[in-house]
Design a protein around this motif. Structure first.
Motif, short mmCIF file in Angstrom:
data_model
loop_
_atom_site.label_atom_id
_atom_site.label_comp_id
_atom_site.label_asym_id
_atom_site.label_seq_id
_atom_site.Cartn_x
_atom_site.Cartn_y
_atom_site.Cartn_z
N CYS A 198 102.61 21.04 -10.25
CA CYS A 198 103.64 20.28 -10.69
C CYS A 198 105.09 21.15 -11.13
CB CYS A 198 103.32 19.51 -12.12
SG CYS A 198 101.77 18.35 -11.68
N LYS A 199 104.88 22.37 -11.39
CA LYS A 199 105.98 23.50 -11.61
C LYS A 199 105.86 24.41 -11.00
CE LYS A 199 106.53 21.41 -16.06
NZ LYS A 199 106.45 21.56 -17.71
N PRO A 200 105.91 24.86 -9.80
CA PRO A 200 105.22 25.69 -8.81
C PRO A 200 106.39 26.88 -9.07
CG PRO A 200 106.19 23.96 -7.26
CD PRO A 200 105.86 23.55 -8.65
N LEU A 201 107.60 26.42 -9.37
CA LEU A 201 108.80 27.56 -9.41
C LEU A 201 108.58 28.42 -10.49
CD1 LEU A 201 111.85 25.67 -8.03
CD2 LEU A 201 110.52 27.33 -6.85
N HIS A 202 108.11 27.54 -11.83
CA HIS A 202 107.99 28.23 -12.96
C HIS A 202 106.55 28.79 -13.14
CE1 HIS A 202 111.59 26.62 -14.39
NE2 HIS A 202 111.19 25.29 -14.05
N TYR A 203 105.67 28.75 -12.20
CA TYR A 203 104.38 29.35 -12.19
C TYR A 203 104.20 30.73 -12.82
CZ TYR A 203 99.48 30.48 -11.40
OH TYR A 203 98.00 30.62 -11.42
N PRO A 204 104.87 31.51 -11.89
CA PRO A 204 104.81 33.20 -12.23
C PRO A 204 105.36 33.39 -13.58
CG PRO A 204 105.73 32.60 -10.11
CD PRO A 204 105.83 31.35 -10.69
N SER A 205 106.21 32.78 -14.45
CA SER A 205 106.79 33.02 -15.73
C SER A 205 105.87 32.41 -16.87
CB SER A 205 108.23 32.52 -15.72
OG SER A 205 108.27 31.23 -15.50
N ILE A 206 105.22 31.12 -16.50
CA ILE A 206 104.31 30.64 -17.45
C ILE A 206 102.90 31.26 -17.29
CG2 ILE A 206 103.27 28.38 -18.05
CD1 ILE A 206 105.55 27.06 -16.98
N ILE A 207 102.28 31.20 -16.24
CA ILE A 207 100.87 31.68 -16.12
C ILE A 207 100.88 33.32 -15.82
CG2 ILE A 207 98.57 31.44 -15.04
CD1 ILE A 207 99.68 28.72 -16.47
N THR A 208 100.81 34.12 -16.91
CA THR A 208 100.85 35.35 -16.97
C THR A 208 99.75 36.09 -17.32
OG1 THR A 208 101.98 35.53 -19.00
CG2 THR A 208 103.66 35.30 -16.92
N ASN A 209 99.58 37.35 -17.13
CA ASN A 209 98.41 37.92 -18.07
C ASN A 209 98.26 37.80 -19.64
OD1 ASN A 209 97.53 38.98 -15.48
ND2 ASN A 209 98.35 41.10 -15.54
N GLN A 210 99.59 37.64 -20.26
CA GLN A 210 99.71 37.47 -21.53
C GLN A 210 99.44 36.06 -21.80
OE1 GLN A 210 103.75 37.50 -22.95
NE2 GLN A 210 103.16 38.48 -25.03
N PHE A 211 99.67 35.18 -20.83
CA PHE A 211 99.12 33.74 -21.06
C PHE A 211 97.55 33.56 -21.16
CE2 PHE A 211 97.25 29.93 -18.85
CZ PHE A 211 97.42 29.27 -19.88
N VAL A 212 96.92 34.54 -20.36
CA VAL A 212 95.43 34.52 -20.19
C VAL A 212 94.83 35.20 -21.40
CG1 VAL A 212 93.30 35.47 -18.86
CG2 VAL A 212 95.34 34.76 -17.49
N SER A 213 95.63 35.98 -22.04
CA SER A 213 94.95 37.01 -23.05
C SER A 213 95.09 35.97 -24.40
CB SER A 213 95.69 38.15 -23.30
OG SER A 213 95.96 38.98 -22.63
N ARG A 214 96.39 35.22 -24.32
CA ARG A 214 96.21 34.21 -25.57
C ARG A 214 95.32 32.93 -25.39
NH1 ARG A 214 103.02 33.76 -25.57
NH2 ARG A 214 103.42 35.87 -26.86
N ALA A 215 95.06 32.84 -24.05
CA ALA A 215 94.00 31.74 -23.99
C ALA A 215 92.71 32.09 -24.30
CB ALA A 215 94.08 31.16 -22.41
N LEU A 216 92.36 33.37 -24.03
CA LEU A 216 91.14 33.89 -24.51
C LEU A 216 91.01 33.92 -25.91
CD1 LEU A 216 88.52 35.37 -23.69
CD2 LEU A 216 89.68 37.57 -23.50
N VAL A 217 92.17 34.53 -26.60
CA VAL A 217 92.00 34.36 -28.05
C VAL A 217 91.74 32.82 -28.43
CG1 VAL A 217 93.25 34.60 -30.33
CG2 VAL A 217 93.20 36.27 -28.43
N PHE A 218 92.35 32.07 -28.08
CA PHE A 218 92.28 30.61 -28.48
C PHE A 218 90.94 30.07 -28.31
CE2 PHE A 218 92.49 26.12 -27.08
CZ PHE A 218 92.94 25.59 -28.28
N ILE A 219 90.29 30.28 -27.12
CA ILE A 219 89.08 29.87 -26.90
C ILE A 219 88.01 30.36 -27.71
CG2 ILE A 219 87.10 30.02 -24.93
CD1 ILE A 219 89.48 29.63 -22.89
N LEU A 220 88.09 31.64 -28.07
CA LEU A 220 87.14 32.42 -28.88
C LEU A 220 87.26 31.79 -30.28
CD1 LEU A 220 87.36 36.09 -27.73
CD2 LEU A 220 85.40 34.51 -27.35
N ALA A 221 88.44 31.72 -30.82
CA ALA A 221 88.68 31.30 -32.12
C ALA A 221 88.41 30.06 -32.19
CB ALA A 221 90.22 31.75 -32.45
#
Length: 319
Positions: free
Chosen positions: A131-154
């Protein structure tokens, strides 16, 4: 070792007894082989996937990091449940210590909800990609994955920790035989001579707030994805967009279908054999784990190429 009968058990007791398939004991014989094969397949396929993603530089992307997390969760769930079930089937090792039972209960509830949350993050990843392919590289980053991992665990550790605590605080003054293959919360807590209303309410609360909300948000994301795909100009572009989501959607169907069947059979327990929910509960810990890496391996070209590269490197090194 405690005898296989109702015996006194206090909160200081050291063992429970897991009594699998009380009304269908013959199931243990014909289930042991397919369950063993599914367990070996789950361990082998997920290990192969993890090694491939680790060693193949082209797979060092957020989507594959999330897939690695899913594989790790699947492996832990399998190792927590299936070896003990097989030990019961093969060697009649029904005893499980008090502490081990509640540890298993915590891991099952925690990692199952973490898996559901991982599917939600993966659905968001696919939503942004389509739905937002042009924004994908700036939204889904390694930092996003790190934050998602913290959220999932917590989120999941904090909310599921009370389940074994509520069960462990009960006074087990009578029966010690769990009519299940695993230490499921309600199967254990109903053995106590205390009031388990709070346990039931909290289990229902978690089912709706964690698994229920995750599944609703996942399917909402796919509704938006489908709307975006239908607006694409060419069939080829639409087919390519759907292909990138196909593997993930199939995994969600594996996860949610078995879970929903288990819930409905549990609600209709007066109309079905009590052994059916027990069977579905065991299978839910191994079937998705066995099929998830295979689906991604078959449907994702990058993973197939990575596996072939590893196989070629292995064969060349032996030469």
């Amino acid at each position: 070792m405690l005898p296989y009968s109702n015996s006194s058990l206090s909160t200081e007791a050291s063992e429970f007894l897991l009594n699998c398939f009380v009304r269908s004991p013959s199931w243990q014989h014909w289930l042991s082989l397919p369950l063993s094969l599914l367990f070996l397949l789950a361990m082998g396929a997920n290990t192969t996937l993890l090694i491939t993603i680790q060693l193949e530089a082209s797979l060092h992307e957020p989507m594959y990091y999330l897939l690695s997390l899913l594989s790790l969760l699947d492996m832990v769930l399998c190792l927590t449940v299936i070896p003990k079930v097989l030990a019961i089937f093969w060697f009649d090792l029904r005893t499980i210590s008090f502490s081990a039972c509640f540890l298993q209960m915590f891991i099952m509830n925690n990692f199952l909800s973490m898996e559901s949350c991982t599917f939600l993050v993966m659905a968001y990843d696919r939503y942004v990609a389509i739905c937002k392919p042009l924004h994908y590289p700036s939204i889904i980053t390694n930092q996003f994955v790190s934050r998602a991992l913290v959220f999932i665990l917590a989120r999941n550790t904090f909310l599921t920790a009370p389940i074994p605590i509520l069960s462990a605080r009960l006074h087990y003054c009578g029966r010690n035989i769990i009519e299940n293959c695993i230490c499921a919360n309600l199967s254990v807590s109903k053995l106590s001579c205390g009031n388990i209303t709070l346990n039931k309410i909290y289990q229902l609360f978690l089912a709706w707030t964690l698994l229920g909300s995750d599944l609703i948000l996942i399917f909402l994301s796919y509704i938006f994805i489908l709307r975006a795909v239908l607006r694409l100009n060419t069939r080829q572009t639409a087919a390519k967009a759907l292909s990138t989501c196909g593997s993930h959607f199939i995994l969600i169907l594996f996860f949610s279908t078995i879970l929903l069947v288990f819930v409905f059979t549990h609600l209709a327990k007066k109309k079905v054999s009590p052994d059916i929910p027990v069977l579905l509960n065991v299978l839910h810990h191994v079937i998705p784990a066995a099929l998830n890496p295979i689906v991604y391996g078959v449907r994702t070209q990058e993973i197939k190429q990575g596996i072939w590269k590893l196989l070629r490197k292995g064969s060349d090194s032996r030469k």
